[in-house]
Design a protein around this motif. Structure first.
Motif, PDB file in Angstrom:
ATOM      1  N   ASP A 129       0.827  -1.064  -0.031  1.00 53.19           N
ATOM      2  CA  ASP A 129       0.066  -0.037   0.047  1.00 53.19           C
ATOM      3  C   ASP A 129       0.825   1.254   0.042  1.00 53.19           C
ATOM      4  O   ASP A 129       1.431   1.646   0.995  1.00 53.19           O
ATOM      5  CB  ASP A 129      -0.679  -0.014   1.152  1.00 53.19           C
ATOM      6  CG  ASP A 129      -1.679   1.233   1.463  1.00 53.19           C
ATOM      7  OD1 ASP A 129      -1.868   1.814   0.437  1.00 53.19           O
ATOM      8  OD2 ASP A 129      -2.189   1.441   2.529  1.00 53.19           O
ATOM      9  N   LYS A 130       1.044   1.830  -1.217  1.00 48.79           N
ATOM     10  CA  LYS A 130       1.997   2.930  -1.467  1.00 48.79           C
ATOM     11  C   LYS A 130       1.109   4.396  -1.738  1.00 48.79           C
ATOM     12  O   LYS A 130       0.158   4.390  -2.074  1.00 48.79           O
ATOM     13  CB  LYS A 130       2.927   2.702  -2.651  1.00 48.79           C
ATOM     14  CG  LYS A 130       3.611   3.719  -3.020  1.00 48.79           C
ATOM     15  CD  LYS A 130       4.414   3.282  -4.521  1.00 48.79           C
ATOM     16  CE  LYS A 130       3.776   3.977  -5.502  1.00 48.79           C
ATOM     17  NZ  LYS A 130       4.718   3.867  -6.922  1.00 48.79           N
ATOM     18  N   ARG A 131       1.779   5.272  -0.999  1.00 49.82           N
ATOM     19  CA  ARG A 131       1.322   6.768  -1.418  1.00 49.82           C
ATOM     20  C   ARG A 131       2.297   7.500  -2.096  1.00 49.82           C
ATOM     21  O   ARG A 131       3.476   7.316  -1.928  1.00 49.82           O
ATOM     22  CB  ARG A 131       0.915   7.496  -0.161  1.00 49.82           C
ATOM     23  CG  ARG A 131      -0.514   7.030   0.276  1.00 49.82           C
ATOM     24  CD  ARG A 131      -0.955   7.896   1.293  1.00 49.82           C
ATOM     25  NE  ARG A 131      -2.114   7.232   2.105  1.00 49.82           N
ATOM     26  CZ  ARG A 131      -2.619   7.267   3.119  1.00 49.82           C
ATOM     27  NH1 ARG A 131      -1.915   8.332   3.734  1.00 49.82           N
ATOM     28  NH2 ARG A 131      -3.376   6.557   3.807  1.00 49.82           N
ATOM     29  N   PRO A 142       5.301  13.769  -7.400  1.00 53.76           N
ATOM     30  CA  PRO A 142       5.973  12.763  -8.570  1.00 53.76           C
ATOM     31  C   PRO A 142       7.573  12.266  -8.258  1.00 53.76           C
ATOM     32  O   PRO A 142       8.185  13.012  -7.617  1.00 53.76           O
ATOM     33  CB  PRO A 142       6.161  13.694  -9.840  1.00 53.76           C
ATOM     34  CG  PRO A 142       5.162  14.642  -9.764  1.00 53.76           C
ATOM     35  CD  PRO A 142       4.965  14.816  -8.165  1.00 53.76           C
ATOM     36  N   ASN A 143       7.611  10.974  -8.379  1.00 56.00           N
ATOM     37  CA  ASN A 143       9.047  10.107  -8.011  1.00 56.00           C
ATOM     38  C   ASN A 143       9.093  10.210  -6.372  1.00 56.00           C
ATOM     39  O   ASN A 143      10.253   9.909  -6.300  1.00 56.00           O
ATOM     40  CB  ASN A 143      10.214  11.114  -8.801  1.00 56.00           C
ATOM     41  CG  ASN A 143      10.394  10.681 -10.261  1.00 56.00           C
ATOM     42  OD1 ASN A 143      10.042  11.633 -11.281  1.00 56.00           O
ATOM     43  ND2 ASN A 143      10.209   9.446 -10.787  1.00 56.00           N
ATOM     44  N   VAL A 144       8.221  10.372  -5.727  1.00 57.66           N
ATOM     45  CA  VAL A 144       8.393  10.201  -4.187  1.00 57.66           C
ATOM     46  C   VAL A 144       7.371   9.231  -3.777  1.00 57.66           C
ATOM     47  O   VAL A 144       6.190   9.555  -4.152  1.00 57.66           O
ATOM     48  CB  VAL A 144       8.420  11.625  -3.465  1.00 57.66           C
ATOM     49  CG1 VAL A 144       8.573  11.363  -1.877  1.00 57.66           C
ATOM     50  CG2 VAL A 144       9.217  12.560  -4.062  1.00 57.66           C
ATOM     51  N   THR A 191      13.175   6.172 -11.381  1.00 50.32           N
ATOM     52  CA  THR A 191      14.264   6.553 -10.224  1.00 50.32           C
ATOM     53  C   THR A 191      14.458   5.310  -9.251  1.00 50.32           C
ATOM     54  O   THR A 191      15.495   5.432  -8.466  1.00 50.32           O
ATOM     55  CB  THR A 191      13.724   7.677  -9.324  1.00 50.32           C
ATOM     56  OG1 THR A 191      12.663   7.306  -8.477  1.00 50.32           O
ATOM     57  CG2 THR A 191      13.585   8.910 -10.306  1.00 50.32           C
ATOM     58  N   ALA A 192      13.707   4.440  -9.440  1.00 50.61           N
ATOM     59  CA  ALA A 192      13.916   3.064  -8.576  1.00 50.61           C
ATOM     60  C   ALA A 192      13.623   3.249  -7.046  1.00 50.61           C
ATOM     61  O   ALA A 192      13.913   2.469  -6.243  1.00 50.61           O
ATOM     62  CB  ALA A 192      15.330   2.289  -8.460  1.00 50.61           C
ATOM     63  N   GLY A 193      13.022   4.260  -6.888  1.00 50.61           N
ATOM     64  CA  GLY A 193      12.495   4.597  -5.544  1.00 50.61           C
ATOM     65  C   GLY A 193      11.524   3.570  -4.913  1.00 50.61           C
ATOM     66  O   GLY A 193      11.464   3.010  -3.902  1.00 50.61           O
ATOM     67  N   THR A 194      10.342   3.467  -5.854  1.00 48.90           N
ATOM     68  CA  THR A 194       9.306   2.587  -5.522  1.00 48.90           C
ATOM     69  C   THR A 194       9.758   1.099  -5.152  1.00 48.90           C
ATOM     70  O   THR A 194       9.506   0.556  -4.079  1.00 48.90           O
ATOM     71  CB  THR A 194       8.425   2.525  -6.560  1.00 48.90           C
ATOM     72  OG1 THR A 194       7.705   3.786  -7.007  1.00 48.90           O
ATOM     73  CG2 THR A 194       7.294   1.740  -6.444  1.00 48.90           C
ATOM     74  N   ILE A 195      10.646   0.376  -6.167  1.00 45.94           N
ATOM     75  CA  ILE A 195      11.222  -0.783  -5.810  1.00 45.94           C
ATOM     76  C   ILE A 195      12.020  -0.752  -4.829  1.00 45.94           C
ATOM     77  O   ILE A 195      12.094  -1.933  -4.212  1.00 45.94           O
ATOM     78  CB  ILE A 195      11.547  -1.473  -7.189  1.00 45.94           C
ATOM     79  CG1 ILE A 195      11.219  -2.751  -7.554  1.00 45.94           C
ATOM     80  CG2 ILE A 195      13.092  -1.025  -7.481  1.00 45.94           C
ATOM     81  CD1 ILE A 195      10.023  -3.077  -8.227  1.00 45.94           C
TER      82      ILE A 195
HETATM   83  C1  R5P Z   1       3.730   4.104 -10.848  1.00 44.96           C
HETATM   84  O1  R5P Z   1       2.629   4.131 -10.699  1.00 44.96           O
HETATM   85  C2  R5P Z   1       4.519   2.956 -11.451  1.00 44.96           C
HETATM   86  O2  R5P Z   1       3.894   1.896 -11.933  1.00 44.96           O
HETATM   87  C3  R5P Z   1       5.883   2.727 -11.147  1.00 44.96           C
HETATM   88  O3  R5P Z   1       5.770   2.417  -9.819  1.00 44.96           O
HETATM   89  C4  R5P Z   1       6.908   4.180 -11.116  1.00 44.96           C
HETATM   90  O4  R5P Z   1       6.596   4.983 -12.455  1.00 44.96           O
HETATM   91  C5  R5P Z   1       8.138   3.826 -10.623  1.00 44.96           C
HETATM   92  O5  R5P Z   1       8.685   5.099 -10.361  1.00 44.96           O
HETATM   93  P1  R5P Z   1      10.138   5.240  -9.434  1.00 44.96           P
HETATM   94  O6  R5P Z   1      10.989   4.101  -9.875  1.00 44.96           O
HETATM   95  O7  R5P Z   1      10.770   6.518  -9.831  1.00 44.96           O
HETATM   96  O8  R5P Z   1       9.493   5.069  -8.143  1.00 44.96           O
END
Ligand code: R5P
Length: 287
Positions: free
Chosen positions: A188-190, A194-196, A220-224
């Motif tokens: 569950d992500k908020r 953008p990019n945070v 930016t690989a922040g999410t993963i």
């Molecule tokens: C967001 O809704 C997409 O599915 C990706 O999770 C997002 O674009 C990944 O972005 P970042 O790598 O900058 O966190």
């Protein structure tokens, strides 16, 4: 059948023509002194069924203009049918107005591609599947999941949970989980801006499991990377990450290298720069 490409991903276009056993169409992308793009189509396309392989990845604006000008050149050269093959569809993340006065760039791109003369579009893992409907021409929307699933099947991992890094990715994650016989969990992500990204909860069982996180894009690989850390903190045994589109901008490489992620599997919808070919990243072909 004729297949052309611009500069966006020549390697992929070459793999596709090798696979099909046809030559790559003769064309050149040139520049005027002031930077404007000039396209030369150096063989007849009259009456031909023509495909143009061109992801609209970084440098996005140049790649979009190359594609549009190439479609225009092919149309004026009397191609019978023109199909842009856009493995990565750029500007897709603005696909609706979420605030007053927002643009909808995904629709703008669809308008431009159609107006230029496309008859049909082939694309992969659109950021939002509804973007298919932004076109009034047929869209073949291909998933990257079968290719990723095949890779994980051959790895022989045991007790696996596939984790979606956000609610929007649940269907894709379920698809992967079903194909490799894994369970499903969801982060569950908020996204405050953008990019945070901010992780709130993990829904589902990941305790002691090998986890595969799957996303459409790693930018930016922040999410993963934050997701992977949250999963390890909550008891996951090890974390793999995979995506269709390795955008990999800004701090992405550093974040991936420093992260707890064991391996990052991506496809070649977007070509990697030489410095992006780090041992942790494995590329699978969509050709
Ligand atoms: C967001 O809704 C997409 O599915 C990706 O999770 C997002 O674009 C990944 O972005 P970042 O790598 O900058 O966190």
């Amino acid at each position: 059948l004729k297949i052309f490409c611009g500069n966006a991903n020549r390697e992929l276009a070459e793999e596709i023509v090798d696979y099909l056993g046809v030559p790559l169409g003769a064309s050149k992308v040139k520049r005027f002194q002031d930077g404007e793009i000039a396209i030369e189509i150096n063989e007849s396309v009259r009456g031909a069924d023509v495909f143009v392989v061109q992801p609209t990845c970084n440098p996005t604006n140049d790649n979009i203009m190359e594609l549009l000008i190439m479609i225009d050149a092919l149309k004026r050269a009397s191609a019978r049918r023109i199909t842009p093959v856009i493995p990565y569809y750029g500007y897709a993340r603005q696909e609706r107005k979420s605030r007053a006065r927002d643009p909808i760039t995904a629709k703008l791109m669809a308008n431009l591609i159609t107006t230029a003369g496309a008859d049909r579009v082939v694309t992969m893992d659109l950021h939002a599947p509804a973007i298919q409907g932004f076109f009034d021409i047929p869209v073949d929307h291909l998933p990257g999941v079968p290719i990723l699933a095949e890779y994980f099947r051959t790895k022989g991992l045991e007790d696996v949970a596939v984790v979606s890094p956000d609610l929007g990715g649940v269907q894709r994650s379920r698809n992967l989980a079903e194909r490799i016989g894994a369970t499903l969990a969801i982060i569950d992500k908020r996204r405050p801006e953008p990019n945070v990204s901010q992780i709130m909860n993990v829904i589902g069982d990941i305790q002691g499991k090998t986890v595969i996180m799957i996303d459409d894009i790693i930018d930016t690989a922040g999410t993963i990377t934050q997701g992977a850390q949250a999963l390890i903190d909550r008891g996951a045994k090890e974390v793999y990450a995979c995506c269709t589109h390795p955008v990999l901008s800004g701090p992405a490489l550093e974040r991936l290298e420093k992260s707890v992620i064991k391996e990052v599997i991506v496809t070649n919808t977007i070509p990697l720069d030489p410095e992006q070919k780090i041992p942790k990243i494995k590329t699978l072909s969509v050709a």
